[in-house]
Design an enzyme around this catalytic site. Structure first.
Site, mmCIF file in Angstrom:
data_model
loop_
_atom_site.group_PDB
_atom_site.id
_atom_site.type_symbol
_atom_site.label_atom_id
_atom_site.label_comp_id
_atom_site.label_asym_id
_atom_site.label_seq_id
_atom_site.Cartn_x
_atom_site.Cartn_y
_atom_site.Cartn_z
ATOM 1 N N TYR A 177 26.856 51.019 20.758
ATOM 2 C CA TYR A 177 28.182 51.257 21.347
ATOM 3 C C TYR A 177 28.450 50.240 22.447
ATOM 4 C CZ TYR A 177 26.088 53.447 25.505
ATOM 5 O OH TYR A 177 25.375 53.681 26.657
ATOM 6 N N CYS A 178 29.744 50.031 22.717
ATOM 7 C CA CYS A 178 30.183 49.182 23.832
ATOM 8 C C CYS A 178 31.509 49.736 24.330
ATOM 9 C CB CYS A 178 30.294 47.720 23.389
ATOM 10 S SG CYS A 178 31.503 47.434 22.083
ATOM 11 N N THR A 179 32.249 48.958 25.113
ATOM 12 C CA THR A 179 33.457 49.481 25.758
ATOM 13 C C THR A 179 34.555 49.844 24.756
ATOM 14 O OG1 THR A 179 32.939 47.930 27.512
ATOM 15 C CG2 THR A 179 35.063 49.059 27.654
ATOM 16 N N GLY A 181 34.407 48.472 21.310
ATOM 17 C CA GLY A 181 33.930 48.277 19.941
ATOM 18 C C GLY A 181 33.733 46.838 19.508
ATOM 19 N N ILE A 206 33.500 53.294 23.824
ATOM 20 C CA ILE A 206 33.493 54.399 24.787
ATOM 21 C C ILE A 206 34.914 54.904 25.044
ATOM 22 C CG2 ILE A 206 32.916 55.044 27.167
ATOM 23 C CD1 ILE A 206 30.919 52.541 27.017
#
Ligand SMILES: [Zn+2]
Ligand SMILES: [Zn+2]
Length: 325
Positions: A177-179, A181, A206
């Protein structure tokens, strides 16, 4: 009460034939809508975050969605009380996220998308490793409970960390996951290439998880790349994980040091903020360049007569004389 501004976060991997031409048109289009923000364009696609009024943002989304080049583009939509950007930058770069993974093409192979509720369902299973692909300054402000984080200062260093993850995690299910995508598209592609067997990615990152799964089990705050600095995502079981730079007590109050020449970007609790008048240390407090502290720790950057059309005018006068390198 309805917030005044919308903030859009979006990316799309797609072939853009002539990034320079596209940049110019897109920049003018954004200014016409009076949007502010940051957009990166590359031959591999587009990555952006902009803010404006609801109407402006809706027009922008409708325009991109109706363009076949951006078919299927996914917007993460947030709202904000403050303007989250002051300027409009549209730039051409080699990649839409600086990654050192320019050889990977997420349109050919990438991790399997998990929508927020699917991610929530899967993340605590035994054979699963939840992997935060972001950098130190981001995951120190907030991350999923039990997530594996990497000691990296820049996403460019992500690939260098995969060797040490391999032994333990190669045969497990990886959930990245990241901020928003965009980093996961390449991160998960690279992991597959490196022999990790099963790699999933949180689609929309997220931010979308906050909107669709109420941010459950995300500790701390999510770092974002605009004036808000961090946003809340967890409406279910929030906890604070960052600490005051001065006294080390839990605090997620991100500020810039009031001393202009320091401008250190750290959490400082309200008490220390008051005691040091917004500075990060006694030295900064007594520094001649210390700015007036109004209790927020936010200092709008000098606009210096910012004219959003300036760069475009310049380019027009140069037209025909020299092409950009
Ligand atoms: Zn403190
Ligand atoms: Zn300072």
């Amino acid at each position: 009460m309805e917030k005044k501004y919308l903030v859009l976060l979006y990316y799309h991997y797609t072939k853009i034939e002539n990034p320079e031409d596209f940049r110019e048109k897109h920049h003018i289009f954004c200014l016409g809508l009076n949007l502010r923000g940051r957009i990166i364009i590359a031959s591999e696609g587009l990555n952006g975050t902009v803010s404006g009024s609801k109407e402006q943002c809706e027009q922008y989304m409708a325009a991109l969605r109706s363009d076949p080049v951006f078919e299927g583009i996914d917007f993460k939509v947030d709202s904000s009380d403050i303007p989250t950007f002051q300027k409009m930058h549209v730039r051409v770069k080699d990649e839409i996220v600086n990654s050192s993974l320019s050889h990977t093409d997420p349109n050919k192979e990438t991790g399997i998308y998990l929508e927020p509720l699917e991610f929530k369902e899967m993340k605590d299973q035994d054979d699963v490793v939840v992997l935060d692909v972001r950098s130190n300054y981001e995951h120190r402000m907030g991350k999923f409970k039990n997530a594996v984080t990497l000691d990296i200062d820049n996403f460019r260093d992500f690939s260098g960390k995969m060797e040490e993850l391999k032994d333990e995690c190669k045969d497990k299910k990886i959930l990245t996951y990241c901020t928003g995508g965009v980093k996961c598209e390449k991160a998960s592609a690279y992991m597959l290439e490196q022999g990790f067997k099963t790699v999933y990615q949180l689609h929309g990152g997220i931010i979308k998880y906050g909107n669709e799964a109420d941010g459950e089990d995300f500790d701390g705050k999510c770092y974002v790349f605009d004036n808000r600095i961090t946003v809340d995502v967890n409406k279910v079981n929030p906890v604070v994980i960052s600490k005051c730079y001065v006294c080390n007590e839990p605090s997620d109050r991100m500020v810039n040091c009031a001393n202009q020449t320091c401008n250190r970007h750290v959490p400082i609790c309200e008490k220390c903020g008051d005691a040091l008048e917004g500075a990060c240390s006694e030295e900064c407090k007594s520094h001649p360049e210390k700015r007036e502290y109004d209790g927020t720790g936010y200092y709008s950057s000098q606009m210096n007569g910012y004219n959003p059309y300036k760069g475009l005018y310049r380019k027009k006068t140069e037209e025909g004389k020299a092409l950009r390198p």
